[in-house]
Each structure stands twice: as structure tokens, then as C-alpha cells.
Scaffold this motif. Structure first.
Motif, mmCIF file in Angstrom:
data_model
loop_
_atom_site.group_PDB
_atom_site.id
_atom_site.type_symbol
_atom_site.label_atom_id
_atom_site.label_comp_id
_atom_site.label_asym_id
_atom_site.label_seq_id
_atom_site.Cartn_x
_atom_site.Cartn_y
_atom_site.Cartn_z
ATOM 1 N N GLU A 244 0.841 -1.191 0.000
ATOM 2 C CA GLU A 244 0.000 0.000 0.000
ATOM 3 C C GLU A 244 0.876 1.240 0.000
ATOM 4 O O GLU A 244 2.063 1.180 0.332
ATOM 5 N N SER A 245 0.295 2.366 -0.386
ATOM 6 C CA SER A 245 1.063 3.602 -0.465
ATOM 7 C C SER A 245 0.322 4.737 0.217
ATOM 8 O O SER A 245 -0.903 4.850 0.106
ATOM 9 N N LYS A 246 1.089 5.566 0.911
ATOM 10 C CA LYS A 246 0.546 6.761 1.548
ATOM 11 C C LYS A 246 0.674 7.986 0.646
ATOM 12 O O LYS A 246 0.258 9.084 1.017
ATOM 13 N N ILE A 247 1.265 7.802 -0.528
ATOM 14 C CA ILE A 247 1.476 8.923 -1.440
ATOM 15 C C ILE A 247 0.992 8.534 -2.828
ATOM 16 O O ILE A 247 0.724 7.363 -3.111
ATOM 17 N N THR A 248 0.874 9.521 -3.697
ATOM 18 C CA THR A 248 0.549 9.271 -5.099
ATOM 19 C C THR A 248 1.825 9.385 -5.924
ATOM 20 O O THR A 248 2.773 10.088 -5.544
ATOM 21 N N PHE A 249 1.843 8.699 -7.066
ATOM 22 C CA PHE A 249 3.047 8.655 -7.886
ATOM 23 C C PHE A 249 2.792 9.297 -9.241
ATOM 24 O O PHE A 249 1.700 9.174 -9.815
ATOM 25 N N SER A 250 3.826 9.938 -9.752
ATOM 26 C CA SER A 250 3.748 10.533 -11.084
ATOM 27 C C SER A 250 3.818 9.431 -12.136
ATOM 28 O O SER A 250 4.574 8.465 -11.992
ATOM 29 N N ASP A 251 3.030 9.588 -13.205
ATOM 30 C CA ASP A 251 3.080 8.621 -14.300
ATOM 31 C C ASP A 251 3.829 9.185 -15.504
ATOM 32 O O ASP A 251 3.739 8.651 -16.608
ATOM 33 N N GLU A 411 7.547 7.142 -11.835
ATOM 34 C CA GLU A 411 7.405 6.677 -10.454
ATOM 35 C C GLU A 411 6.338 5.592 -10.356
ATOM 36 O O GLU A 411 6.506 4.611 -9.621
ATOM 37 N N GLN A 412 5.250 5.756 -11.109
ATOM 38 C CA GLN A 412 4.168 4.778 -11.075
ATOM 39 C C GLN A 412 4.640 3.425 -11.596
ATOM 40 O O GLN A 412 4.325 2.376 -11.015
ATOM 41 N N TYR A 415 6.757 1.823 -9.018
ATOM 42 C CA TYR A 415 5.920 1.312 -7.933
ATOM 43 C C TYR A 415 5.279 -0.017 -8.324
ATOM 44 O O TYR A 415 5.166 -0.938 -7.500
ATOM 45 N N GLU A 416 4.888 -0.138 -9.586
ATOM 46 C CA GLU A 416 4.315 -1.401 -10.062
ATOM 47 C C GLU A 416 5.351 -2.521 -10.017
ATOM 48 O O GLU A 416 5.019 -3.678 -9.719
#
Length: 482
Positions: A244-251, A411-412, A415-416
Motif C-alpha cells: 500500500e502507499s501513503k502517497i501518489t506517484f507521477s506517471d 514513479e508509477q 511502484y508497479e
């Protein structure tokens, strides 16, 4: 373990093996003469060649026992097991470390004498399946003993390498024996071709092994960049793991830079140590210089100082052993500390500022920029005395020179990759919580600094840790700076 240490250890066990041969000769000689020949009226004799091969085999068994478990007393692996077949090869490829490849090759070579000596000592074991099976069973016994006793790690790759070594040794000795047998039967015209075919077949383990290593090193040398220890070929098992993530990621994908770093040689290290000791009015004690595979340790002639140089990045550590017990200075400013270091011919990079860190040390901790300019990164730490002397220095600052621009994943996407398990195995974990992400540089096996995403995470609610995901999109590109 260094190669010199391995050779020294092998020499010690060869001496022990010779002692075992002498003891066995005395005991068996008395038994043969007094019991077998006199009491039992036996008539069987042994040739000098047979006795020589038997002695060599006993020495080899002592060396084998020393290398696999006798020399590992007290290490306390706790009966660990490896991570599956070819895992050590994947690790060696990722790091492309001379030490790891050397250990794999030595593991193969360790059992070559087994394949050579078994057919010579026991003529009834000249069928390939008997020797192959014996080598396999011996290495399985060793691995099981290591697991049970805790004197090593039970690994499938060790069983594979040792068995291959047995096969190679058997092929070599049988090639010689077939040649000798063929030379003694000159009247049989069909024998030479059959001998050649058999000899070639017996060399297949050696041919395939040599070809595999040649292919690996050829592919690596053809690569533009080196391998990253963080780049996982196979993902870890993420079954039952919640990410899980507490932040959002740039795509958004973007371009950044790959950098060169300096990888020095033994000659470079010698010059650095000589220059440093000269500034201290002393010189290198050549008799105490201690070379390792990827670094070298120097001592001063007066025995007061040590200077340890690492070839990757030419980082180094210095210690003044006469000052270790003296009180450290903490009241100096960063500028004053830098001036004191200058008297030791230690010059800090432009823009680097020393700061007291609250633990009797001054340090610099810097992240390299990724804008294509020359930069530096890493950590510099020193400990000073109140009377203006240097107790110790750990200089792990690395200078980065721009090499070329490159495309990186978003970043997205990184994260994947994390969700899929493409990172170093964290062990048993049920929940990974991502708290933040940043881009940094990581040195690869050829001395290039590649961009990576460093995720700040918490595993199962414990303290903060890091997971590193390579960011490089491809390994080819333009804009290389010559």
C-alpha cells in the motif's frame, strides 16, 4: 575469503593430509605385514602406483573436509538453506563480482580431483555412472552435514557445481586412460575412431561448462553499462503480501543522466597511500600491505597509521591508532575542521561543508545531482582531537562525471515493479507501506552510476526501511560525452 587465504588454507590441509597418509601407512603397513602376510598367509601385493594414488586420494579427502566443514567451525550458519538452483549464478550476474564468480569456479574445481582419483584408486569404478553417482552422493552428504551442523549453507548450486566438477575430472582422466589403452592395441584398426568418439563424449561436461562461462562473460563485456545489484531478474514471492502507499506517484516518464565514476587499480591505490603517508612524514610498510580482491590495506612504517583504499570510486579510510583513546573535538566549526584536514593533504570537493553530527564526528552527506553536471555524492566522516590532529577519516565521497542522458520509467511504473516483487528479498513480510520516493544514483558493476528510485517503506509496521527499484528504461542511447 581472499584467494591467498584459500591457497594458504589448502596448504595447511595438504600438510594435515600428508600426516594422515603417514599415520595410515604405519597402521596399515603393520596390519598388512603382521596380520595379512604372516598370520593369514595372504599373497596379494600392491604396486607403488596404486599406493601413490591411494595416498593422493587420502590427502584430497582431508583437503575436501577442511574446505567444506572442518575450516568452518564456529561460523554458526544455523542450518540455513540456499534459495534454489542457479540462485548463486543470478547473484553473481547481478553484482558481477570477481569474488562471486571465482567462488563458483572454485566450487567446480574442488571436485575435479574426485573424478580423477576415483577411477585410479578403484579400477572397478571406471564406468561413468558410478563416478558421477559417487560425486553426487558425496556432495549431497556434505551439504546435509553443513545444514545439520550449522557449518555452512546447504545450497542446490553447490551440489550442481561439485557434481559437474566430478564429471569434468572423470572425463579428463578417462581420456588419458583411453589413450594409453588404445596405444597398446595397435592391431585393432577400429579402436582409434571409437577411442576418439568416447574421448569427445567424455569431454562434454568440460566443453559445456567452459562454453557457458565464456558466453556469460562475452555477453557482459558487450553490454554498455554494468549490472545493478538492485535489478532483480526473478521477482520475490509476493503471495500474501499487501503493498500500500501513503502517497501518489507521477506517471510521467522523463530523461536524466548516467554518470561515470572512477574505478582505480592497485597502482592508483599505491600512489594514493604513498602520497598520504608522505604528508604524515612516514612511508608504507611494504611487508604489511594486505591486498584484497577489490581493495588494499596499507600500514605505515612506524605502525601508527592504517590506510584502506577501495578500487570502486577510490574511496578510502584512515586511522591513527595512537589517538583512538584521546578525547574528540566537537567545538570546532566546519571551516576549522576543513582547515585541519588540509594539513593532512585532504581536500574536500568544492561546495562540500563539514558539519558536527553530534557523535564526536564531523561529516558531509551529499546526494549527487542529476542535471548532467559533474557532481559528488556519498558520505565523508572524520573524527578530530582537541590538539588539532585527525583520529580517523572515512572518505566515501564519490565524484560523478556525466556520461550520457537516458530515459527512465515513471514513479508509477517503478511502484508497479515493487508490487510485482522486483527487489531484494526482504524475508518474511506481510505488509509493505510506501511512505515516500526519491531518485538517486547507484553504482553498477562497471563503475557507472545509474538512476534508481529509492522507496521509503515500513514493513509490518516496523521502522523505516528502503526498497530500491532501477529507473533506467534502456541501456542504449545517444548524447554520450567523450
Amino acid at each position: 575469503m581472499r584467494l591467498s587465504d584459500i591457497v594458504h588454507m589448502a596448504g595447511d590441509y595438504v600438510v594435515l593430509g600428508i600426516g594422515a597418509v603417514v599415520a595410515a601407512a604405519l597402521i596399515l603397513g603393520l596390519g598388512y605385514g603382521l596380520v595379512y602376510r604372516k598370520a593369514m598367509k595372504g599373497t596379494r601385493t600392491f604396486s607403488k602406483v596404486q599406493l601413490l594414488f591411494a595416498a593422493l586420494f587420502l590427502i584430497y579427502l582431508v583437503v575436501l573436509a577442511g574446505a567444506t566443514f572442518l575450516g568452518r567451525a564456529g561460523i554458526g550458519y544455523g542450518g540455513l538453506s540456499g534459495q534454489g538452483l542457479f540462485r548463486s549464478y543470478l547473484d553473481a550476474w547481478q553484482h558481477f563480482s570477481t569474488v562471486e564468480w571465482r567462488n563458483l569456479i572454485l566450487n567446480i574445481c574442488l571436485f575435479i580431483p574426485m573424478g580423477i582419483l576415483l577411477p585410479l584408486v578403484f579400477p572397478g569404478m571406471r564406468r561413468f555412472f558410478k563416478v558421477y553417482l559417487t560425486g553426487f552422493l558425496v556432495t549431497v552428504f556434505i551439504e546435509l552435514f553443513q545444514k545439520i551442523s550449522g557449518r555452512g549453507v546447504m545450497e542446490a548450486d553447490d551440489i550442481l557445481n561439485n557434481t559437474v566438477g566430478t564429471m569434468i575430472g572423470y572425463g579428463l582422466v578417462m581420456l588419458v586412460l583411453l589413450g594409453i589403452a588404445s596405444a597398446g592395441k595397435k592391431n585393432n584398426q577400429q579402436k582409434p575412431m571409437k577411442t576418439i568418439r568416447n574421448g569427445i563424449c567424455l569431454q562434454l561436461p568440460l566443453i559445456f561448462t567452459a562454453a557457458a562461462f565464456l558466453l556469460i562473460f562475452t555477453i557482459y563485456n558487450q553490454k554498455e553499462l554494468g549490472n545493478l545489484a538492485y535489478r532483480q531478474i526473478l521477482p520475490v514471492n509476493m503471495e500474501g503480501v499487501t503493498v500500500e502507499s501513503k502517497i501518489t506517484f507521477s506517471d510521467q516518464t522523463q530523461n536524466t543522466w548516467i554518470y561515470r565514476t572512477k574505478t582505480g587499480s592497485r597502482q592508483d591505490a599505491d600512489q594514493m597511500a604513498e602520497s598520504f603517508f608522505t604528508a604524515l612524514n612516514t612511508e608504507i610498510d611494504e611487508t604489511r600491505t594486505d591486498p584484497y580482491d577489490e581493495s588494499v590495506l596499507y600500514w605505515s612504517a612506524d605502525g601508527k597509521y592504517s590506510f584502506w583504499v577501495h578500487y570502486a570510486g577510490m574511496t578510502w579510510e584512515f586511522t591513527d591508532f595512537d589517538l583512538l583513546e584521546t578525547e574528540s573535538a566537537t567545538e570546532l566549526s566546519g571551516e576549522e575542521a576543513a582547515q585541519l584536514l588540509g594539513s593532512y593533504s585532504v581536500n574536500l570537493p568544492a561546495g562540500a561543508a563539514l558539519e558536527a553530527d553530534g557523535t564526536d564526528s564531523y561529516r558531509i552527506k551529499a546526494r549527487p545531482s542529476a542535471d548532467g553536471s559533474s557532481t559528488f555524492g556519498g558520505e565523508f566522516r572524520c573524527e578530530l582531537t582537541k590538539d588539532g590532529k585527525v583520529k580517523s577519516i572515512n572518505n566515501h565521497l564519490i565524484t560523478y562525471t556525466p556520461y550520457r542522458s537516458c530515459g527512465i520509467v515513471s514513479e508509477q511504473q517503478a511502484y508497479e515493479k515493487l508490487q510485482q516483487g522486483y527487489f531484494n528479498d526482504p524475508g518474511e513480510v506481510l505488509r509493505i507501506t510506501v511512505l515516500g520516493v526519491d531518485m538517486e544514483l547507484a553504482m553498477d558493476s562497471k563503475g557507472y552510476a545509474q538512476p534508481v528510485y529509492r522507496f521509503e517503506v515500513r514493513m509490518d509496521g516496523s521502522g523505516e526501511q528502503e526498497i530500491v527499484i532501477p529507473a533506467l528504461e534502456r541501456q542504449t542511447g545517444e548524447d554520450a560525452i567523450e
